[in-house]
Design an enzyme around this catalytic site. Sequence first.
Site, PDB file in Angstrom:
ATOM      1  N   CYS A 142       0.718  -1.202  -0.345  1.00 33.89           N
ATOM      2  CA  CYS A 142      -0.058   0.040  -0.407  1.00 33.89           C
ATOM      3  C   CYS A 142       0.585   0.785   0.057  1.00 33.89           C
ATOM      4  CB  CYS A 142      -1.047  -0.013   1.326  1.00 33.89           C
ATOM      5  SG  CYS A 142      -2.307   0.866   0.773  1.00 33.89           S
ATOM      6  N   HIS A 235      -4.640  -4.364   0.692  1.00 32.91           N
ATOM      7  CA  HIS A 235      -3.985  -4.999   1.618  1.00 32.91           C
ATOM      8  C   HIS A 235      -4.568  -6.342   1.989  1.00 32.91           C
ATOM      9  CE1 HIS A 235      -2.249  -1.753   4.386  1.00 32.91           C
ATOM     10  NE2 HIS A 235      -3.052  -0.783   3.616  1.00 32.91           N
ATOM     11  N   GLU A 237      -3.872  -8.907   3.383  1.00 34.71           N
ATOM     12  CA  GLU A 237      -3.061  -9.456   4.211  1.00 34.71           C
ATOM     13  C   GLU A 237      -4.730  -8.863   6.266  1.00 34.71           C
ATOM     14  OE1 GLU A 237      -2.504  -4.765   5.635  1.00 34.71           O
ATOM     15  OE2 GLU A 237      -1.734  -6.333   3.368  1.00 34.71           O
TER      16      GLU A 237
END
Length: 305
Positions: A142, A235, A237
């Site tokens: 990011c 993102h 994750e």
Amino acid sequence: MPIKVQNDLPAKEILENENIFVMDENRSIHQDIRLLQICILNLMPVKQDTELQLLRALSNTPLQIHITFMKMNSHVSLHTPVTHLNNFYNTFDELRQRKFDGMIITGAPVEQIEFCEVDYWKELCEIMDWTKKHVTSTFHICWGAQAGLYHHFGIRKHLLESKLFGLFEHRVMNRKVPLVRGFDDIFLAPHSRHTAVSNEDIHACEELLVLAESEKAGIYLCMTDGGRQIFVMGHPEYDRVTLHDEYMRDKNKGLEIAMPENYYTGDDCTIRPNLQWRAHCNMLYSNWLNYYVYQATPYDLEKIG
């Protein structure tokens, strides 16, 4: 992980033509295996949440990994207890003499600030230069990806008219590149940001290869040749409720915030969101660890760089 077969097995050539990683007996015998050293530069404010998300993503391979957390010398974190930082984090000065098989540079909530105005920008630039000779492969996330693209290639970010917030479809652009091996043609990934990098600028950079792109969210995944530097704009994750927590936090503060797109069933924020991106997240991190860290790093860490 690679499949080890006899050198002359007929299926070996077929599998290799299908871009499946097959290791012959000779290479297998001469492999040295040790614990992989991964450094995580955690720039997020609530560091415990990011630690948990990244460790989950890194845990889905048989590889043994030793994690070292890095913090900035030039920035004081206000949202993580000092005792936690002192117990589990090292500064760059404490780690600069070491070498690592892989490194992750996370996002940070400073995207609306010019890079040069971020209080730790000078130190971050030093760290990114340091990775070239001290890390086999660096994985930027990011804002960390935007920072890396700007520092290494001069590609600027720009402010979006409204926050890109939600779950978006992405299409794989170069299927035979190992980083996206096993991906579906179209996959979902979360985004939460106010800035973006121009698709045209990334495509125009001869040193970068685009691997996944979205009509709405732009380029999602790109890397340098050989994967020494990898840039992820979203993102992957994120946990199931991360976007929900961000939405409710801003809503409860009375801030102007749109509902995350394509996230809630029927746009009903009272319904628990479906987790629709975890498999591709796990695959992305597993492919990175296997093909660009484990398969590329020397056995002797001192030979990195």
